[in-house]
Design an enzyme around this catalytic site. Structure first.
Site, PDB file in Angstrom:
ATOM      1  N   PHE A   1      -5.901  -3.060  42.763  1.00  0.00           N
ATOM      2  CA  PHE A   1      -7.636  -2.849  43.061  1.00  0.00           C
ATOM      3  C   PHE A   1      -7.727  -1.647  42.039  1.00  0.00           C
ATOM      4  CE2 PHE A   1      -8.048  -6.279  45.598  1.00  0.00           C
ATOM      5  CZ  PHE A   1      -9.235  -6.547  45.904  1.00  0.00           C
TER       6      PHE A   1
ATOM      7  N   ASP B   1       2.873   6.686  43.502  1.00  0.00           N
ATOM      8  CA  ASP B   1       2.174   5.716  42.959  1.00  0.00           C
ATOM      9  C   ASP B   1       2.436   4.312  43.448  1.00  0.00           C
ATOM     10  OD1 ASP B   1       0.782   3.478  41.229  1.00  0.00           O
ATOM     11  OD2 ASP B   1       0.800   4.629  39.511  1.00  0.00           O
TER      12      ASP B   1
ATOM     13  N   ASN C   1     -11.578  10.093  50.538  1.00  0.00           N
ATOM     14  CA  ASN C   1     -12.551   9.283  49.644  1.00  0.00           C
ATOM     15  C   ASN C   1     -13.408   8.647  50.595  1.00  0.00           C
ATOM     16  OD1 ASN C   1     -11.387   6.804  50.003  1.00  0.00           O
ATOM     17  ND2 ASN C   1      -9.742   7.647  48.561  1.00  0.00           N
TER      18      ASN C   1
ATOM     19  N   LYS D   1      -5.145  -0.443  33.230  1.00  0.00           N
ATOM     20  CA  LYS D   1      -4.259  -0.414  34.462  1.00  0.00           C
ATOM     21  C   LYS D   1      -3.367  -1.380  34.727  1.00  0.00           C
ATOM     22  CE  LYS D   1      -4.792   0.888  39.317  1.00  0.00           C
ATOM     23  NZ  LYS D   1      -5.683   1.015  40.503  1.00  0.00           N
TER      24      LYS D   1
END
Length: 397
Positions: A323, A305, A211, A337
């Site tokens: 974040f 995760d 990314n 989240k």
């Protein structure tokens, strides 16, 4: 009480400096003003004097003031120097180190922190020269806020509007907090784990999934925590950034490597998971995929995760911060989240507008008490504000 030296630049937004003074005085700060020649075309010295309850300085050639080297005294006796509005011309002269009027002479002579709130036409803000000047100023350690976006007095629309006075005052308080020696060592004896950057997930020995994360925000957080006396372990994905002073760095490539490094670094008092970890990886990585016939089918499996792993760890930190990089429904997704991952805080940012790789960020802090929007600012300033909040949260009750 802190002492603010407010330099009022020449632009239609100069009238908002009056509200900045009022809010600063309401918070108990002392304000002294330098009014530029351009600024005097929009507001008067008497207005500023009435609001600040201080003499207003306008000229480098004032016989009474300069008999005692007044510009040197002004530049040194304040706790913070603030420029509102910082016009394109004023930013250019600051970046060039000019000293051709009282304002620029004070700015060149000061040894105190400086904060500038820009205001100008959208085309001027986007001009390569202004971008270069702002980058130079930030590299020199000057805090340059991001302007607001909206309709302007010239009839155009876009970024370049002066931030609202309340936002400027919040940024001033943050700058004062950074400058205060009282914050140094607040986190001494603590250990923080910070993750930063992207992860690279191999498709084959040649290609990978990645990314656009630059790692700048995470590295800034690591530096800000280290500045408060924290022992920082920075687990960094593949980025080309210098290691912040006083930080122990561990370089990794993939999400699995990052998860293993974070787990090995525990226990910690603080964990700030800034990295943009890939959610998926290719199930089997063997030989280079050749371009033969139809495109290959890639089977993806879920990556570990890391935020959830740390949350469930028996060595869970006292403060766990995640974040959330979102492109829509930023607040709602961040709130969800925080609950789903059992994090203490989530720092949410909208990455749809080019945050990856940029110098600035605009975030919301999501906690059990609600959502707090922070003004757009340089990533280094966001990091310092977050570190200050972490220090406050971990102070003994």
């Amino acid at each position: 009480m802190k002492r603010i030296l407010l330099i009022v630049g020449g632009g239609i937004a100069a009238y908002k400096a009056c509200e900045v003074i009022r809010l600063l005085k309401k918070r108990g700060h002392a304000v002294r003003c330098v009014l530029t020649e351009g600024g005097s075309h929009f507001i008067t010295p008497m207005t500023l004097a009435a609001l600040s309850e201080e003499h207003v300085h306008t000229s480098l050639w004032d016989l009474k003031d300069e008999a005692e080297m007044g510009h040197i005294q002004l530049s040194r006796e304040a706790d913070l120097v603030v420029v509102v509005p910082a016009t394109a011309d004023l930013l250019a002269r600051m970046a060039g180190g000019q000293a051709n009027d009282l304002a620029t002479t004070v700015l060149l002579a000061t040894d105190k922190p400086v904060l500038a709130a820009p205001a100008m036409n959208v085309r001027m803000w986007r001009h390569a020269a202004t971008k270069r000047n702002v980058a130079r100023l930030r590299a020199d350690g000057i805090t340059v806020l991001e302007p607001d976006e909206g309709a302007m007095a010239c009839g155009e629309y876009g970024p370049g509007r002066l931030p609202e006075p309340a936002v400027i005052v919040e940024a001033i308080d943050s700058a004062l907090s950074r400058a205060s020696l009282e914050t140094i060592g607040k986190l001494a004896g603590r250990h923080a784990i910070v993750t930063a950057g992207p992860t690279h997930e191999p498709i084959d020995p040649v290609r990978y999934i990645a990314n656009r994360s630059s790692g700048r925000q995470g590295f800034a957080v690591a530096a800000a925590l280290a500045a408060l006396g924290t022992r920082v372990t920075l687990v960094a994905g593949p980025v080309d950034l210098p290691t912040p002073a006083g930080v122990d760095r561990i370089d990794v490539e993939s999400a699995c490597e990052m998860a293993a490094a974070v787990t090995a670094a525990l226990p910690a008092h603080i964990a700030v998971m800034v990295a943009a970890v890939a959610d998926w990886r290719v199930e089997a990585v063997t030989q280079k995929v050749k371009k033969v016939g139809a495109p290959p089918a890639l089977t993806l499996i879920e990556n570990p995760d890391i935020l959830a792993i740390v949350a469930k760890s028996p060595q869970r930190p006292a403060l766990l911060v995640g974040f959330a990089a979102e492109t829509e429904n930023v607040v709602a997704n961040a709130v969800a989240k925080r609950t789903r991952k059992d994090a203490d805080w989530i720092v949410a940012n909208d990455v749809s507008a080019g945050v990856f790789g940029a110098d600035a960020n605009h975030v919301r802090l999501v906690t059990a008490n609600g959502v707090e929007e922070w003004p757009a600012a340089a990533k280094s300033d966001i990091a310092v504000l977050l570190a200050d909040r972490i220090a406050a949260a971990l102070e003994p009750s």
